[in-house]
Structures are given as structure tokens and as C-alpha cells.
Scaffold this motif. Sequence first.
Motif, PDB file in Angstrom:
ATOM      1  N   MET A   1       0.843  -1.188   0.000  1.00  0.00           N
ATOM      2  CA  MET A   1       0.000   0.000   0.000  1.00  0.00           C
ATOM      3  C   MET A   1       0.880   1.240   0.000  1.00  0.00           C
ATOM      4  O   MET A   1       2.022   1.217   0.454  1.00  0.00           O
ATOM      5  CB  MET A   1      -0.896   0.002   1.241  1.00  0.00           C
ATOM      6  N   SER A   3       1.336   5.594   0.674  1.00  0.00           N
ATOM      7  CA  SER A   3       0.834   6.788   1.351  1.00  0.00           C
ATOM      8  C   SER A   3       0.563   7.863   0.312  1.00  0.00           C
ATOM      9  O   SER A   3       1.033   7.781  -0.834  1.00  0.00           O
ATOM     10  CB  SER A   3       1.870   7.280   2.361  1.00  0.00           C
ATOM     11  N   SER A 429     -10.994  -5.180   6.339  1.00  0.00           N
ATOM     12  CA  SER A 429     -10.933  -4.065   5.393  1.00  0.00           C
ATOM     13  C   SER A 429      -9.476  -3.728   5.126  1.00  0.00           C
ATOM     14  O   SER A 429      -8.609  -3.896   5.993  1.00  0.00           O
ATOM     15  CB  SER A 429     -11.661  -2.832   5.967  1.00  0.00           C
ATOM     16  N   GLN A 431      -8.472  -0.752   4.519  1.00  0.00           N
ATOM     17  CA  GLN A 431      -8.197   0.594   4.996  1.00  0.00           C
ATOM     18  C   GLN A 431      -7.348   0.554   6.274  1.00  0.00           C
ATOM     19  O   GLN A 431      -7.439  -0.346   7.062  1.00  0.00           O
ATOM     20  CB  GLN A 431      -9.516   1.334   5.277  1.00  0.00           C
ATOM     21  N   ASN A 432      -6.524   1.604   6.415  1.00  0.00           N
ATOM     22  CA  ASN A 432      -5.668   1.786   7.591  1.00  0.00           C
ATOM     23  C   ASN A 432      -4.617   0.683   7.723  1.00  0.00           C
ATOM     24  O   ASN A 432      -4.065   0.466   8.789  1.00  0.00           O
ATOM     25  CB  ASN A 432      -6.521   1.828   8.881  1.00  0.00           C
ATOM     26  N   THR A 434      -1.003  -0.262   6.637  1.00  0.00           N
ATOM     27  CA  THR A 434       0.174   0.400   6.064  1.00  0.00           C
ATOM     28  C   THR A 434       1.217  -0.636   5.668  1.00  0.00           C
ATOM     29  O   THR A 434       1.147  -1.804   6.071  1.00  0.00           O
ATOM     30  CB  THR A 434       0.772   1.363   7.093  1.00  0.00           C
TER      31      THR A 434
END
Length: 455
Positions: A1, A3, A429, A431-432, A434
Motif C-alpha cells: 500500500m 501513502s 478491510s 483501509q488503515n 500500512t
Amino acid sequence: MHSPDDLSDASGGQPPRHILTPSTLNRLVRDLLEDALPLVWIEGELSNVARPASGHLYFTLKDSAAQVRCAMFKPKSGWLRFKPADGMQVLVRARVGLYEPRGEFQLVAEHMEPAGEGALQREFERLKAQLDAEGLFAQERKRPLPHFARRIGVITSATGAAIRDVLSVFARRWPLADVDVLPVPVQGREAPPAIVTMLRKAAASGRYDVLLLTRGGGSLEDLWAFNDERVARAIHASSVPVVSAVGHEIDFSIADFVADLRAPTPSAAAELLVPDALALKRHLDQLRQRIVAIQERQLQARIQRVDHLHARLQSQRPQARLARDHERLQQLHRRLLSARLSQVTQWTVRLERTHARLLAQHPKQYLTLWRHQLDQQAMHLRRFIEHKLERERMGLQHVARAMHAVSPLATLERGYAILFEADGKVLRSAQNVTAGTPLRARLADGELPLQVSDD
């Protein structure tokens, strides 16, 4: 993923930048050094030796071309058997590391010895392994010491501090012991043959119950006479038990391993060889007091019993008591005869009535009917059990098929996987999550460790 910063750099055509802080960089360098280099031995000259109030030791180890900073922390710095000083040549075992706050390369010392002791230590380990393999250290050959040694031979220097400590303990704890000082040199080339000769003479004399071989502390070189193979074999061959007390508590010699008992210090050896006269006297006094108290209690109890029996004897004349008992025995005999006759009569009547009832209702009349009823009930019971088992089996198969249809394991067998976070929670999920986050993937046939990358 990725940033948002990474995405913006990628869209602008610039490669992503990995920015480190000084502390992070120093930590990475430290980890690389510690992983790449295990414990190392390094020899050099001491300089800038400092020991602050904390007790840690800081110094520099150098040769003619380079130097390196070193640190030795408590408690290891307190275990040194010598006082480090500038200019000394030493041998150090250390871990290679980095002092992060200053970014300075350094060694963290685990052990330090004068450079000359290295060869002696290797010879010590070689001889120890050899004699151990020959069985000279075997625990089963060690003999117990006498509880009250009457004659003790102390093989040591006649002028050293060790003999003064030993004689002081003997005089204080057990003055009854006959102690002979058998003087020998305890240091230098002449020490081993002198110790061997004295051990043989003392054992051959038949005079001593136990022998104490001892000397005070010193460096490994000072204590080397007690690491001599000839001394070890003389101790092993001695017909008299030998106690070894060489150096301080942290010092170990070959003589300690061969001897029947090793004491940490000369004074401790003396305390092990003789009892404490004062403590023994207190113990004997306690035993005497207990014996006197027990005897007094037993005597008082016997006196009271004699007095009680005498009083009973005086209050009752034996002739009168015998006459009363004889009359009572006659009455009991008459009552027994009457009761037995009455009981026999009752038993006869009951027996006749019972016999008549048995004849009126004989069990043979009911056996055929009961057997037929029992067979019918057994047949019904077997049919019911078979039917019940069949229904339970069919129901269990139906439940098993239904559970397998909704089981996550059935889904995993079709090629799916379940992701778990590091704390064991199911990842629901993306999401969040890293880059670098560790995950676990549960498959049908096992688990795989994963790590999220920024690709």
C-alpha cells in the motif's frame, strides 16, 4: 500500500524518498554490527581507564596502529580478579556495537583477563577435561568427612594468612581437635612436588582423619601449583579424605574438583571440618533438659496411678466384692435360662406359620408367566433401541452436512483465505493497513506469515 506522499512523488516522476532520523540510522547500524559480528576476542593495551561511581568500567583498547572505545558494565566489571590500569596488556571478550546517542563505534566487554593468563586458562581447561574423562572428578568416588575429626593435617604455607585463619577457626569452634601444620610452598616451581610428597607422607602415616589442602587468594598464575596434574593425582590416590580450599570463593582449581570436598575459603573449610563447640553444648543442654522433663512427667504420672490404685483397693474389700459378683452371676444365669426357653418357643411358632405360607404360595406357579413376560419386554426393548439409533444416525448425518456447508473450512478448500492481524483479529478491510504491517493468512492446509508491501 502507498501513502499520499508516495503517490504524489510517483505521479511527478520522482522516485520515493526514504528519510531517516539520526537515531533511526544509528539503530540500524547497531543492529547490523551486532548481527554480523558475534562475540570476539581482542588483545591490546589499556588506556584511558575510568571507573565512575556507577561501578561501570570505561577504557580504550589500542595497538600501534588503531584504538577502539570499550565499556564493561556491572556486575561483570565487579567480577574482575585484577585492577585494570593504563598500559596493561589484556585479552578481552566483547560484543561489537554502537553507542547510539553519539554514533560512536564501541566494544561491550563481557570478560577481561591479563594477556598472559590466556595460555594458563587453556591449559587449565585441557587438564580439567582430561582428568574428568579419567573419572578423577566422579562424585561416587568422593568420601564423606568424619563428623568429629580428632586429628587434622593442614597442608599449606606456614607463614601465609590462610593458616592463621584456619587455626583461629579451629581454636574458636573445636579446641579438642589435634591440628598439625604440614608446611609446603604454595607458589612457584618447587610447590607441586613438595605438595605431592607431603600428601603421600601424611596419608602413609595413618595419623590423620582428614587432610586440608589450602592457601589464600591470588592470580591464576599464583594458584597454578594447585592446577598441577601431579597434585591432582596425589589427591586422588590419597587414602585419607582431602578437603581443598584454594583462593577466594570465585576461584576454582583442579585440586577443588579432585578433592572429596571443595570449600570456598580456608576459613569456610575449617568450619566444615569441625563442629561448633558452643552450638553443640547448647544442643546437648537442650537434650538433657528434654530428657529430665520427660522423666519427671513419667514419674509423676506413675506416682498418681499408684496412689489411685491404692485408694480403690482400700475402699473395696476383695472378699465382699467377690460375694456380690457371685450372687449377680446366679441371677443372670436364671434369667438367661428363662429367656432362652421363651425364645425357642416363639421361634417354633414363627417357623410353623412361615412353612404354611410357603406351601400355600410356591414360586413354581409364577415362573412360566414371568419368563414369557420377560421375553416379550426384551424383544420390544431391542426393537425400540434399533429404531432410536437409526433415527439418531440419520439426524447426525443431516446436521454434519449442514455444518460442513456453512463452515469456513469448506470455503478455504475452494481456494479462499482468511487474513488475521498481528493481535489475532480477522482483517475485514484494507483501509488503515500500512506497508510493513505483519499479517497471517489461514489456508485450508495451514497458515502463512505475510507482510504488506508498498508495491
